[in-house]
Design a protein around this motif. Structure first.
Motif, PDB file in Angstrom:
ATOM      1  N   UNK A  32      23.376  45.304  52.920  1.00 41.62           N
ATOM      2  CA  UNK A  32      24.280  45.190  54.488  1.00 41.62           C
ATOM      3  C   UNK A  32      24.711  43.810  54.265  1.00 41.62           C
ATOM      4  N   UNK A  33      23.788  42.752  53.946  1.00 41.23           N
ATOM      5  CA  UNK A  33      24.460  41.369  53.841  1.00 41.23           C
ATOM      6  C   UNK A  33      25.507  41.168  52.922  1.00 41.23           C
ATOM      7  N   UNK A  34      25.391  41.810  51.502  1.00 39.49           N
ATOM      8  CA  UNK A  34      26.467  41.919  50.587  1.00 39.49           C
ATOM      9  C   UNK A  34      27.696  42.502  51.084  1.00 39.49           C
ATOM     10  N   UNK A  35      27.750  43.651  51.752  1.00 41.32           N
ATOM     11  CA  UNK A  35      28.691  44.458  52.318  1.00 41.32           C
ATOM     12  C   UNK A  35      29.447  43.736  53.517  1.00 41.32           C
ATOM     13  N   UNK A  36      28.747  42.922  54.302  1.00 42.86           N
ATOM     14  CA  UNK A  36      29.099  42.251  55.353  1.00 42.86           C
ATOM     15  C   UNK A  36      30.105  41.010  54.332  1.00 42.86           C
ATOM     16  N   UNK A  37      29.361  40.173  53.472  1.00 42.72           N
ATOM     17  CA  UNK A  37      30.184  39.102  52.976  1.00 42.72           C
ATOM     18  C   UNK A  37      31.240  39.436  52.185  1.00 42.72           C
ATOM     19  N   UNK A  39      33.267  42.015  53.291  1.00 41.10           N
ATOM     20  CA  UNK A  39      34.072  42.256  54.411  1.00 41.10           C
ATOM     21  C   UNK A  39      34.694  41.088  54.863  1.00 41.10           C
ATOM     22  N   UNK A  40      33.885  40.090  55.035  1.00 45.09           N
ATOM     23  CA  UNK A  40      34.540  38.859  55.425  1.00 45.09           C
ATOM     24  C   UNK A  40      35.385  38.240  54.676  1.00 45.09           C
ATOM     25  N   UNK A  41      35.149  38.512  52.939  1.00 47.21           N
ATOM     26  CA  UNK A  41      36.135  37.705  52.135  1.00 47.21           C
ATOM     27  C   UNK A  41      37.355  38.330  52.089  1.00 47.21           C
ATOM     28  N   UNK A  42      37.361  39.909  52.365  1.00 45.88           N
ATOM     29  CA  UNK A  42      38.600  40.538  52.457  1.00 45.88           C
ATOM     30  C   UNK A  42      39.462  40.171  53.824  1.00 45.88           C
ATOM     31  N   UNK A  43      38.861  40.012  54.886  1.00 50.51           N
ATOM     32  CA  UNK A  43      39.535  39.474  56.128  1.00 50.51           C
ATOM     33  C   UNK A  43      40.095  38.191  55.924  1.00 50.51           C
ATOM     34  N   UNK A  44      39.335  37.282  55.068  1.00 51.50           N
ATOM     35  CA  UNK A  44      39.799  35.604  55.079  1.00 51.50           C
ATOM     36  C   UNK A  44      40.761  35.601  53.970  1.00 51.50           C
ATOM     37  N   UNK A  45      40.762  36.467  52.979  1.00 52.56           N
ATOM     38  CA  UNK A  45      41.972  36.210  51.972  1.00 52.56           C
ATOM     39  C   UNK A  45      43.061  37.320  51.943  1.00 52.56           C
ATOM     40  N   UNK A  46      42.775  38.272  53.001  1.00 49.43           N
ATOM     41  CA  UNK A  46      43.888  39.307  53.217  1.00 49.43           C
ATOM     42  C   UNK A  46      43.195  40.679  52.436  1.00 49.43           C
ATOM     43  N   UNK A  47      44.213  41.594  52.964  1.00 52.51           N
ATOM     44  CA  UNK A  47      43.622  42.958  52.333  1.00 52.51           C
ATOM     45  C   UNK A  47      43.909  43.318  50.996  1.00 52.51           C
ATOM     46  N   UNK A  48      44.980  42.558  50.251  1.00 48.55           N
ATOM     47  CA  UNK A  48      45.484  42.824  48.881  1.00 48.55           C
ATOM     48  C   UNK A  48      45.407  41.782  48.143  1.00 48.55           C
ATOM     49  N   UNK A  49      45.239  41.915  46.811  1.00 47.38           N
ATOM     50  CA  UNK A  49      45.303  40.588  45.776  1.00 47.38           C
ATOM     51  C   UNK A  49      46.792  40.510  45.282  1.00 47.38           C
ATOM     52  N   UNK A  50      47.548  41.515  45.551  1.00 45.18           N
ATOM     53  CA  UNK A  50      48.950  41.480  44.864  1.00 45.18           C
ATOM     54  C   UNK A  50      49.979  41.172  46.237  1.00 45.18           C
TER      55      UNK A  50
END
Length: 118
Positions: A32-37, A39-50
């Motif tokens: 759960x901690x890895x999943x939360x981390x 999710x936080x990274x996706x929210x911080x950097x945006x939902x896409x890498x392209x």
């Protein structure tokens, strides 16, 4: 102090008893901690890498026929290249020769095992 046996260790008051539900909760906590981390990274950097595609005006596009002809001309082989004689046949002969030589050596090893039993 009274000496104790290893078999008495599980009944000792020194080691707390952990129920199965606590063990399951403890095992799920790192996931759960890895999943939360993540999710936080996706929210911080945006939902896409392209990055989003840029709008291309219709006048700048190359017609399909021109692009197809250019691709065909770019992939033509040079006049001096004979693909079968220079590339395909030597590799095919080397591969088939290596396979046949492996079969021969396999039978030789098999006969040697039969000749000298343990």
């Amino acid at each position: 102090l009274k000496p104790f046996l290893i078999s008495e260790l599980h009944t000792s008051a020194l080691i707390p008893k952990i129920s199965r539900s606590n063990m399951a909760r403890r095992a799920a906590l790192p996931a759960l901690m890895v999943l939360a981390a993540c999710t936080g990274l996706v929210q911080f950097f945006g939902s896409t890498f392209v990055s989003a595609p840029q709008h291309v005006q219709l006048q700048e596009r190359v017609p399909t026929a021109v692009a197809g002809a250019a691709a065909g001309l770019m992939t033509m082989e040079p006049a001096y290249a004979d693909m079968y004689k220079d590339e395909i046949f030597p590799i095919a002969f080397a591969t088939s020769g290596a396979i046949l030589w492996g079969i021969v050596l396999g039978f030789v090893l098999l006969r040697l095992q039969e000749a000298f039993p343990e």
